[in-house]
Design a protein around this motif. Structure first.
Motif, PDB file in Angstrom:
ATOM      1  N   GLU A  50       0.814  -1.235   0.005  1.00  0.00           N
ATOM      2  CA  GLU A  50      -0.053   0.241  -0.167  1.00  0.00           C
ATOM      3  C   GLU A  50       0.721   1.486   0.136  1.00  0.00           C
ATOM      4  OE1 GLU A  50      -2.672  -0.560   3.280  1.00  0.00           O
ATOM      5  OE2 GLU A  50      -4.368  -1.635   2.082  1.00  0.00           O
ATOM      6  N   ASP A  51       2.261   1.786   0.679  1.00  0.00           N
ATOM      7  CA  ASP A  51       2.752   2.032   0.754  1.00  0.00           C
ATOM      8  C   ASP A  51       3.405   2.282  -0.689  1.00  0.00           C
ATOM      9  OD1 ASP A  51       2.757   2.644   3.314  1.00  0.00           O
ATOM     10  OD2 ASP A  51       4.466   1.545   4.165  1.00  0.00           O
ATOM     11  N   ASP A  52       3.852   1.644  -1.427  1.00  0.00           N
ATOM     12  CA  ASP A  52       4.396   1.296  -2.397  1.00  0.00           C
ATOM     13  C   ASP A  52       4.055   1.956  -3.580  1.00  0.00           C
ATOM     14  OD1 ASP A  52       6.803   0.362  -1.501  1.00  0.00           O
ATOM     15  OD2 ASP A  52       6.995  -1.732  -2.261  1.00  0.00           O
ATOM     16  N   LEU A  53       2.338   1.764  -3.701  1.00  0.00           N
ATOM     17  CA  LEU A  53       1.221   1.760  -4.351  1.00  0.00           C
ATOM     18  C   LEU A  53       0.937   3.966  -4.443  1.00  0.00           C
ATOM     19  CD1 LEU A  53      -0.767   1.020  -6.871  1.00  0.00           C
ATOM     20  CD2 LEU A  53      -2.188   0.994  -5.107  1.00  0.00           C
ATOM     21  N   SER A  54       1.229   3.727  -2.614  1.00  0.00           N
ATOM     22  CA  SER A  54       1.459   5.558  -2.611  1.00  0.00           C
ATOM     23  C   SER A  54       1.875   6.225  -3.646  1.00  0.00           C
ATOM     24  CB  SER A  54       0.335   5.616  -0.955  1.00  0.00           C
ATOM     25  OG  SER A  54      -0.287   5.210  -1.035  1.00  0.00           O
ATOM     26  N   GLN A  55       3.370   5.930  -3.332  1.00  0.00           N
ATOM     27  CA  GLN A  55       4.635   5.976  -4.367  1.00  0.00           C
ATOM     28  C   GLN A  55       4.353   6.316  -5.292  1.00  0.00           C
ATOM     29  OE1 GLN A  55       7.156   8.421  -2.373  1.00  0.00           O
ATOM     30  NE2 GLN A  55       5.797   8.399  -0.558  1.00  0.00           N
ATOM     31  N   LYS A  56       3.549   5.340  -5.754  1.00  0.00           N
ATOM     32  CA  LYS A  56       3.695   5.341  -7.357  1.00  0.00           C
ATOM     33  C   LYS A  56       2.961   6.716  -8.114  1.00  0.00           C
ATOM     34  CE  LYS A  56       6.569   1.595  -8.235  1.00  0.00           C
ATOM     35  NZ  LYS A  56       8.326   2.594  -9.415  1.00  0.00           N
ATOM     36  N   ASP A  59       4.062   9.570  -8.445  1.00  0.00           N
ATOM     37  CA  ASP A  59       5.860   9.571  -9.187  1.00  0.00           C
ATOM     38  C   ASP A  59       5.158   9.632 -10.535  1.00  0.00           C
ATOM     39  OD1 ASP A  59       8.110   9.293  -9.999  1.00  0.00           O
ATOM     40  OD2 ASP A  59       8.401   7.262  -9.164  1.00  0.00           O
ATOM     41  N   PRO A  60       5.522  10.911 -11.410  1.00  0.00           N
ATOM     42  CA  PRO A  60       5.361  10.979 -12.673  1.00  0.00           C
ATOM     43  C   PRO A  60       5.979  10.057 -13.828  1.00  0.00           C
ATOM     44  CG  PRO A  60       6.702  12.733 -11.540  1.00  0.00           C
ATOM     45  CD  PRO A  60       6.298  12.066 -10.784  1.00  0.00           C
ATOM     46  N   ASN A  61       7.026   9.196 -12.962  1.00  0.00           N
ATOM     47  CA  ASN A  61       7.893   8.574 -13.840  1.00  0.00           C
ATOM     48  C   ASN A  61       7.574   7.151 -14.178  1.00  0.00           C
ATOM     49  OD1 ASN A  61       9.562  10.980 -14.408  1.00  0.00           O
ATOM     50  ND2 ASN A  61      10.895  10.582 -12.862  1.00  0.00           N
ATOM     51  N   ALA A  62       6.579   6.973 -12.488  1.00  0.00           N
ATOM     52  CA  ALA A  62       6.115   5.728 -12.764  1.00  0.00           C
ATOM     53  C   ALA A  62       5.386   5.316 -14.130  1.00  0.00           C
ATOM     54  CB  ALA A  62       5.527   4.946 -11.324  1.00  0.00           C
ATOM     55  N   SER A  63       5.205   4.203 -14.722  1.00  0.00           N
ATOM     56  CA  SER A  63       4.348   3.501 -15.706  1.00  0.00           C
ATOM     57  C   SER A  63       3.259   2.832 -14.715  1.00  0.00           C
ATOM     58  CB  SER A  63       4.718   2.229 -16.236  1.00  0.00           C
ATOM     59  OG  SER A  63       5.303   1.410 -15.755  1.00  0.00           O
ATOM     60  N   MET A  64       1.782   2.808 -16.340  1.00  0.00           N
ATOM     61  CA  MET A  64       0.705   2.516 -14.963  1.00  0.00           C
ATOM     62  C   MET A  64       0.635   1.159 -15.012  1.00  0.00           C
ATOM     63  SD  MET A  64      -1.756   5.021 -15.204  1.00  0.00           S
ATOM     64  CE  MET A  64      -2.852   4.117 -14.487  1.00  0.00           C
ATOM     65  N   ASP A  65       1.403   0.541 -15.791  1.00  0.00           N
ATOM     66  CA  ASP A  65       2.169  -0.841 -15.330  1.00  0.00           C
ATOM     67  C   ASP A  65       2.673  -1.155 -14.334  1.00  0.00           C
ATOM     68  OD1 ASP A  65       0.482  -1.488 -18.332  1.00  0.00           O
ATOM     69  OD2 ASP A  65       3.028  -1.850 -19.105  1.00  0.00           O
ATOM     70  N   ASP A  66       3.817  -0.434 -14.093  1.00  0.00           N
ATOM     71  CA  ASP A  66       3.885  -0.385 -13.180  1.00  0.00           C
ATOM     72  C   ASP A  66       3.222  -0.465 -11.431  1.00  0.00           C
ATOM     73  OD1 ASP A  66       6.306  -0.338 -13.419  1.00  0.00           O
ATOM     74  OD2 ASP A  66       7.014   1.524 -12.791  1.00  0.00           O
ATOM     75  N   ILE A  67       2.190   0.381 -11.480  1.00  0.00           N
ATOM     76  CA  ILE A  67       0.859   1.077 -10.884  1.00  0.00           C
ATOM     77  C   ILE A  67       0.170  -0.057 -11.181  1.00  0.00           C
ATOM     78  CG2 ILE A  67      -1.199   2.572 -10.185  1.00  0.00           C
ATOM     79  CD1 ILE A  67       0.646   4.891 -11.911  1.00  0.00           C
TER      80      ILE A  67
END
Length: 407
Positions: A50-56, A59-67
């Motif tokens: 949940e914390d990683d998801l909030s950071q992603k 994060d403008p550099n995170a891709s939608m696939d990551d999320i």
């Protein structure tokens, strides 16, 4: 396991460390302690995702696939967490129920609540025609009896949740015991010279009747109507209903036999008016009471009390006052010279040392159920045996107004 910023890694293996949900069957075989550990572990991992998801998400550099990969991991973890928690809660509740069942009434810390629950169990067991539980029987019994001893007046009166409907004032001044085949000495002490008794009347009485009192077993029943609503209701309400009725029934029976002006055949020895206590007369009840007090031997007079009706006392006050309100405000003890106990059944005042008035209940008590065929109400039935003895008649006097002389 680490969920990094590389979307390809997250997408390729979103949560490989966990088994498929169907494999969680193995948790059912685990102990509660292990389930707690698993719940904590999955909970920590869920929080991390949940914390990683909030950071992603920010994060403008995170891709939608990551999320999306993290969202899927969160969903999987949440589902696993819920499955484990459900099994944990179920097992915990089961173990708690077993613990409480094993502990029973004895596990209750509050003695009063323990007694209430034990009494409720006894009443319901009686009405349902089944046996009491062992811990309920133990909680209600001082001895290895049938669990009824604690219903007796000596103990019940201190445990009532509410006041009874009927009271017996003799409870406060007479002696009460709960023994089987009780025999007691008439006088509780002896001197080196056994022939020496200060009061000649007492000496003659003991010579004529012996120096011990043997209590009999006089059977009687108390019927308590119990509705289905009360029986299925709370322990407190059920116990309150039965206790009040039993206490009232016992008190009414005690007063009836002890103060019967014309006792039933076989009950003469239980009545103050049936055993031949010396009568002392006077022109008025006031003078008769004064004379009765004076006629007692000092050993009894020092601890004497007056048992009389409130109506008689009111008449005495009205006569003595003669317009003076001082008497109405004075305590009865100051007016008559001894403590006064009021009970309307005392048709002629009884003066004496009421320690020599002794009620004994047999510890054996039978509990049963019956039905009032007229109303359909179920009845809780208590069968008891008791006796009332005047251990020493010489310790009492009956005050009576002298008959008017015939012309």
């Amino acid at each position: 396991m680490v969920f990094g910023s590389k979307g390809a890694e997250a997408k390729k293996e979103p949560f490989k460390a966990f088994l498929p949900i169907k494999s969680l069957q193995f948790f059912s075989d685990k102990t509660l302690y292990e389930l707690k550990q698993n719940l904590a572990t999955v909970g920590q991992q869920l929080k991390k995702v949940e914390d990683d998801l909030s950071q992603k998400a920010i994060d403008p550099n995170a891709s939608m696939d990551d999320i999306k990969a993290l969202q899927q991991s969160k969903s999987d973890l949440k589902m696993r967490f819920d499955v484990i928690k459900e099994q944990h809660d179920s097992l915990e509740a089961e173990q708690k129920a077993k613990f409480e069942q094993n502990q029973g009434i004895t596990a209750i810390e509050d003695p009063k609540q323990q007694k209430v629950q034990a009494k409720a169990e006894m009443i319901r067991a009686t009405m349902q025609g089944r046996s009491m539980t062992e811990d309920a029987r133990a909680a209600l019994s001082d001895r290895k009896g049938n669990g009824g001893e604690k219903l007796l007046p000596k103990t019940v009166s201190d445990e009532l949740l509410h006041e009874p409907f009927v009271k017996n004032p003799l409870r406060d001044i007479s002696t009460f015991t709960n023994e089987t085949n009780l025999e007691v000495p008439k006088i509780s002490f002896q001197l080196s010279d056994d022939d020496f008794i200060a009061d000649e009347e007492t000496a003659k009485e003991m010579q004529a009747t012996g120096d011990t009192v043997v209590f009999g077993r006089n059977k009687f029943k108390v019927f308590v109507p119990i509705s289905e609503t009360i029986l299925k209701g709370s322990d407190v309400n059920l116990v309150q209903t039965v206790d009040q009725a039993l206490e009232s029934g016992l008190a009414a029976k005690e007063k009836k036999v002890a103060l019967a002006k014309t006792p039933k055949v076989g009950e003469e020895s239980m009545s103050f008016y049936g055993v031949g206590i010396t009568e002392v007369t006077g022109e008025t009840k006031y003078k008769a009471i004064k004379a009765a007090i004076a006629s007692l031997h000092e050993d009894y007079r020092d601890n004497a009390k007056i048992l009389m009706s409130f109506g008689d006392y009111s008449d005495i006050i009205e006569t003595l006052a003669n317009g003076n309100t001082t008497y109405y405000d004075a305590p009865p003890e100051r007016v008559l010279g001894k403590p006064v106990v009021f009970v309307d059944a005392a048709v002629d005042p009884i003066v004496g040392d009421f320690r020599y008035s002794h009620f004994n209940y047999d510890i054996e008590m039978l509990k049963d159920r019956d039905k009032d065929v007229k109303t359909g109400i179920e009845l809780f039935v208590l069968t008891a045996w008791f006796d009332h003895k005047i251990k020493l008649k010489s310790a009492f006097r009956i005050a009576k107004v002298a008959a008017a002389p015939t012309v």
